[in-house]
Design a protein around this motif. Structure first.
Motif, PDB file in Angstrom:
ATOM      1  N   PHE A 151       2.274   0.194   4.249  1.00  0.00           N
ATOM      2  CA  PHE A 151       1.907   1.104   3.952  1.00  0.00           C
ATOM      3  C   PHE A 151       3.512   2.388   4.017  1.00  0.00           C
ATOM      4  O   PHE A 151       4.582   1.653   4.427  1.00  0.00           O
ATOM      5  CB  PHE A 151       0.687   2.274   5.070  1.00  0.00           C
ATOM      6  CG  PHE A 151      -0.309   0.958   5.209  1.00  0.00           C
ATOM      7  CD1 PHE A 151      -0.924   2.060   4.121  1.00  0.00           C
ATOM      8  CD2 PHE A 151      -0.624   0.463   5.744  1.00  0.00           C
ATOM      9  CE1 PHE A 151      -2.806   1.492   3.917  1.00  0.00           C
ATOM     10  CE2 PHE A 151      -1.788  -0.238   5.543  1.00  0.00           C
ATOM     11  CZ  PHE A 151      -2.154   0.561   4.809  1.00  0.00           C
ATOM     12  N   GLU A 152       3.175   3.083   3.347  1.00  0.00           N
ATOM     13  CA  GLU A 152       5.090   4.524   3.398  1.00  0.00           C
ATOM     14  C   GLU A 152       5.555   4.078   4.903  1.00  0.00           C
ATOM     15  O   GLU A 152       6.935   4.069   4.638  1.00  0.00           O
ATOM     16  CB  GLU A 152       4.256   6.367   3.408  1.00  0.00           C
ATOM     17  CG  GLU A 152       3.449   5.931   1.662  1.00  0.00           C
ATOM     18  CD  GLU A 152       4.892   6.112   0.808  1.00  0.00           C
ATOM     19  OE1 GLU A 152       5.977   6.297   0.884  1.00  0.00           O
ATOM     20  OE2 GLU A 152       4.294   5.548  -0.121  1.00  0.00           O
ATOM     21  N   LYS A 160       0.141  -5.664   5.752  1.00  0.00           N
ATOM     22  CA  LYS A 160      -0.357  -4.256   5.061  1.00  0.00           C
ATOM     23  C   LYS A 160       1.035  -3.360   4.852  1.00  0.00           C
ATOM     24  O   LYS A 160       0.998  -3.249   6.303  1.00  0.00           O
ATOM     25  CB  LYS A 160      -1.949  -3.610   5.027  1.00  0.00           C
ATOM     26  CG  LYS A 160      -2.824  -4.170   4.772  1.00  0.00           C
ATOM     27  CD  LYS A 160      -3.920  -3.624   4.626  1.00  0.00           C
ATOM     28  CE  LYS A 160      -5.453  -4.015   4.424  1.00  0.00           C
ATOM     29  NZ  LYS A 160      -6.462  -3.753   4.853  1.00  0.00           N
ATOM     30  N   LYS A 208       1.113  -1.349  -0.026  1.00  0.00           N
ATOM     31  CA  LYS A 208       0.118  -0.043  -0.223  1.00  0.00           C
ATOM     32  C   LYS A 208       1.083   1.121  -0.199  1.00  0.00           C
ATOM     33  O   LYS A 208       0.014   2.322  -0.103  1.00  0.00           O
ATOM     34  CB  LYS A 208      -0.817   0.824   1.570  1.00  0.00           C
ATOM     35  CG  LYS A 208      -1.631  -1.304   1.453  1.00  0.00           C
ATOM     36  CD  LYS A 208      -3.273  -1.324   0.642  1.00  0.00           C
ATOM     37  CE  LYS A 208      -3.566  -0.539   0.569  1.00  0.00           C
ATOM     38  NZ  LYS A 208      -4.843  -0.737  -0.535  1.00  0.00           N
ATOM     39  N   SER A 209       1.936   1.525   0.130  1.00  0.00           N
ATOM     40  CA  SER A 209       3.273   1.637  -0.421  1.00  0.00           C
ATOM     41  C   SER A 209       3.188   3.042  -0.966  1.00  0.00           C
ATOM     42  O   SER A 209       3.886   4.560  -1.601  1.00  0.00           O
ATOM     43  CB  SER A 209       4.401   1.753   0.118  1.00  0.00           C
ATOM     44  OG  SER A 209       4.618   0.855  -0.875  1.00  0.00           O
TER      45      SER A 209
END
Length: 150
Positions: free
Chosen positions: A128-129, A126, A28-29
């Motif tokens: 992410f950034e 998940k 999800k990045s």
């Protein structure tokens, strides 16, 4: 012949149950990453997904993990995620090294304990950034995700 007390028989709580769950990794990045998931249930061997290249918003089942449940079990599920970020979209180089957690020298493990309701289900990780979420039927845990080669 030994018989368990009736209370324990009716609750069926003296039995250790070996269980499993699939692990899906989702990027999800917004960047292309080569990612690896590691899982260790206390006292068991480390289970590794190997490295997988995931584009933004791509999701892939990467691992089947084993864990135990039952009243007398004391183990926990521990997790790590390592990543190599792709330099740029036209390059084949993965140059930035990333990892989950906050421990010194990458030694820490994130605790996200799987429970009986997770048996046979999918646990989603998940990426992410700057954060990783561990999402299973029994709950959600988060930890940091950061570049550690600087």
């Amino acid at each position: 012949m030994y018989k368990r007390p009736l209370v324990l028989q009716s609750l069926n709580i003296t039995k250790l149950t070996e269980r499993w769950a699939n692990v899906a990794l989702e990027n999800k990045s917004g960047h292309i990453f080569k990612l690896e998931v590691m899982h260790q249930y206390t006292g068991h061997e480390v289970q590794s997904s190997g490295w997988h290249i995931l584009k933004p918003n791509q999701k892939l089942t990467v691992l089947k993990v084993n864990f135990n449940t039952g009243v007398f079990t004391t183990g926990t599920d521990n997790w790590k995620v390592h990543g190599l970020k792709k330099k740029d979209k036209d390059s084949d180089d993965f140059t930035e090294s990333w990892r989950s957690g906050t421990g010194a020298a990458g030694t820490d493990w994130k605790k996200h304990t799987l429970r009986s309701e997770d048996d046979g289900e999918v646990t989603e990780i998940k990426v992410f950034e700057s954060e990783i979420q561990f999402v299973s039927k029994s709950g959600t845990s988060t930890t940091s995700f950061y570049r550690h080669d600087e």
